[in-house]
Design a protein around this motif. Sequence first.
Motif, PDB file in Angstrom:
ATOM      1  N   ILE A 200       0.861  -1.176   0.000  1.00 23.15           N
ATOM      2  CA  ILE A 200       0.000   0.000   0.000  1.00 23.15           C
ATOM      3  C   ILE A 200       0.899   1.228   0.000  1.00 23.15           C
ATOM      4  CG2 ILE A 200      -1.797   1.259   1.241  1.00 23.15           C
ATOM      5  CD1 ILE A 200      -2.490  -1.441   2.600  1.00 23.15           C
ATOM      6  N   ILE A 201       0.680   2.127  -0.957  1.00 26.69           N
ATOM      7  CA  ILE A 201       1.495   3.330  -1.096  1.00 26.69           C
ATOM      8  C   ILE A 201       0.589   4.551  -0.996  1.00 26.69           C
ATOM      9  CG2 ILE A 201       3.103   4.602  -2.570  1.00 26.69           C
ATOM     10  CD1 ILE A 201       3.756   1.960  -3.981  1.00 26.69           C
ATOM     11  N   VAL A 202       1.009   5.530  -0.187  1.00 27.33           N
ATOM     12  CA  VAL A 202       0.218   6.751  -0.047  1.00 27.33           C
ATOM     13  C   VAL A 202       1.165   7.945   0.049  1.00 27.33           C
ATOM     14  CG1 VAL A 202       0.092   6.554   2.474  1.00 27.33           C
ATOM     15  CG2 VAL A 202      -1.634   7.890   1.254  1.00 27.33           C
ATOM     16  N   GLY A 203       0.786   9.044  -0.568  1.00 25.92           N
ATOM     17  CA  GLY A 203       1.560  10.269  -0.461  1.00 25.92           C
ATOM     18  C   GLY A 203       1.215  11.012   0.813  1.00 25.92           C
ATOM     19  N   ASP A 204       2.212  11.626   1.438  1.00 26.93           N
ATOM     20  CA  ASP A 204       1.944  12.316   2.704  1.00 26.93           C
ATOM     21  C   ASP A 204       1.149  13.608   2.505  1.00 26.93           C
ATOM     22  OD1 ASP A 204       3.942  13.910   1.586  1.00 26.93           O
ATOM     23  OD2 ASP A 204       5.078  14.108   3.451  1.00 26.93           O
ATOM     24  N   GLU A 205       0.982  14.045   1.238  1.00 24.39           N
ATOM     25  CA  GLU A 205       0.191  15.236   0.937  1.00 24.39           C
ATOM     26  C   GLU A 205      -1.108  14.882   0.212  1.00 24.39           C
ATOM     27  OE1 GLU A 205       2.816  17.745  -1.298  1.00 24.39           O
ATOM     28  OE2 GLU A 205       4.230  18.016   0.362  1.00 24.39           O
ATOM     29  N   ASP A 206      -1.510  13.623   0.270  1.00 26.87           N
ATOM     30  CA  ASP A 206      -2.717  13.164  -0.419  1.00 26.87           C
ATOM     31  C   ASP A 206      -3.961  13.697   0.286  1.00 26.87           C
ATOM     32  OD1 ASP A 206      -4.815  11.772  -1.644  1.00 26.87           O
ATOM     33  OD2 ASP A 206      -3.675   9.918  -1.812  1.00 26.87           O
ATOM     34  N   LEU A 208      -7.129  13.377  -1.119  1.00 26.27           N
ATOM     35  CA  LEU A 208      -8.308  12.590  -1.495  1.00 26.27           C
ATOM     36  C   LEU A 208      -8.378  11.259  -0.761  1.00 26.27           C
ATOM     37  CD1 LEU A 208      -8.343  13.283  -5.351  1.00 26.27           C
ATOM     38  CD2 LEU A 208      -9.804  14.296  -3.590  1.00 26.27           C
ATOM     39  N   THR A 209      -7.265  10.568  -0.658  1.00 23.89           N
ATOM     40  CA  THR A 209      -7.210   9.295   0.081  1.00 23.89           C
ATOM     41  C   THR A 209      -5.996   9.347   1.007  1.00 23.89           C
ATOM     42  OG1 THR A 209      -6.013   8.288  -1.792  1.00 23.89           O
ATOM     43  CG2 THR A 209      -8.396   7.923  -1.667  1.00 23.89           C
ATOM     44  N   PRO A 210      -6.105  10.096   2.099  1.00 24.92           N
ATOM     45  CA  PRO A 210      -4.956  10.310   2.982  1.00 24.92           C
ATOM     46  C   PRO A 210      -4.540   9.055   3.745  1.00 24.92           C
ATOM     47  CG  PRO A 210      -6.943  11.268   3.910  1.00 24.92           C
ATOM     48  CD  PRO A 210      -7.301  10.825   2.537  1.00 24.92           C
ATOM     49  N   ALA A 211      -3.461   9.209   4.510  1.00 29.87           N
ATOM     50  CA  ALA A 211      -2.851   8.074   5.211  1.00 29.87           C
ATOM     51  C   ALA A 211      -3.827   7.226   6.020  1.00 29.87           C
ATOM     52  CB  ALA A 211      -1.705   8.568   6.094  1.00 29.87           C
ATOM     53  N   PRO A 212      -4.831   7.804   6.708  1.00 28.64           N
ATOM     54  CA  PRO A 212      -5.764   6.943   7.442  1.00 28.64           C
ATOM     55  C   PRO A 212      -6.500   5.927   6.553  1.00 28.64           C
ATOM     56  CG  PRO A 212      -5.922   9.186   8.243  1.00 28.64           C
ATOM     57  CD  PRO A 212      -5.038   9.228   7.036  1.00 28.64           C
ATOM     58  N   GLU A 213      -6.748   6.274   5.298  1.00 32.51           N
ATOM     59  CA  GLU A 213      -7.366   5.314   4.377  1.00 32.51           C
ATOM     60  C   GLU A 213      -6.420   4.146   4.104  1.00 32.51           C
ATOM     61  OE1 GLU A 213     -10.392   5.383   3.468  1.00 32.51           O
ATOM     62  OE2 GLU A 213     -11.095   7.462   3.393  1.00 32.51           O
TER      63      GLU A 213
END
Length: 260
Positions: A200-206, A208-213
């Motif tokens: 699972i990859i997430v940007g720290d500035e996302d 729309l689907t931030p880290a909690p998602e």
Amino acid sequence: MQLYSRSTGSGVPVVLLHAFPLSSAMWLAQREGLAPFCRVITPDLRGFGGSRLGDDEPSLDAMADDVVNLLDQEGVERAVIGGQSMGGYVTMAVCRRHPERVLGVVLAGTKAGADTEAARANRERIATAVLESGTGILVEESMPPMLGATTKQRRGMVLGRVRGLVQAAPPPAVAWAQRAMAARPDSFDVLRGLRVPALIIVGDEDELTPAPEAQAMAEAMAGTVAGARTAVVEQAGHLVAMEQPEAFNRLVAEFVKSLG
């Protein structure tokens, strides 16, 4: 439905499914950067890029079946299936409908929950507006939250590429995809049942689907056979693969190597 697709490299097949409302053109850096490590397959999902839309009712299941048909055409029995944003929704639909074809899963800038009623209504509003007036509303409303603050401030080339891809999206495909995403089910049950490794990859500035998602998806997979690894990419927003391609490629290459 036969999808238009670009492929590079050799070895473990990795199918990368693009974000809404882009095309496989978003994966240019992945086709170049990952080719030494795996066979990269990047289709245009139906209606986008070089793929026809067809006459089916809007459905992520139809998009998932398209991906499996592509595997058949490419002679691939099992592949790592990865998706960015909408591509992640399609990835989870593939896992639901065709788990036997999945070797591993990469979920980037996406989420497992279904839309709220408000989100569904907003998708329908945008679908209607695009069919009536073109893609201007996407540039004005949809595009700004797709990119992180760092990209907006410092990465003019990425900003321009994304804008060009958004403007090129065919209105019928945009409306179809919006309605397909609005109708998608909750996929946490799919994640709980996964029997293959996941990244699972997430940007720290996302926005729309931030880290909690991402964390919620990881927790759903915590009790699975293979579990999931979560990686947060710094200075990246929702389109992490385009905003920080080197970091994204490194994570995916390491994941593919770990599959043995």
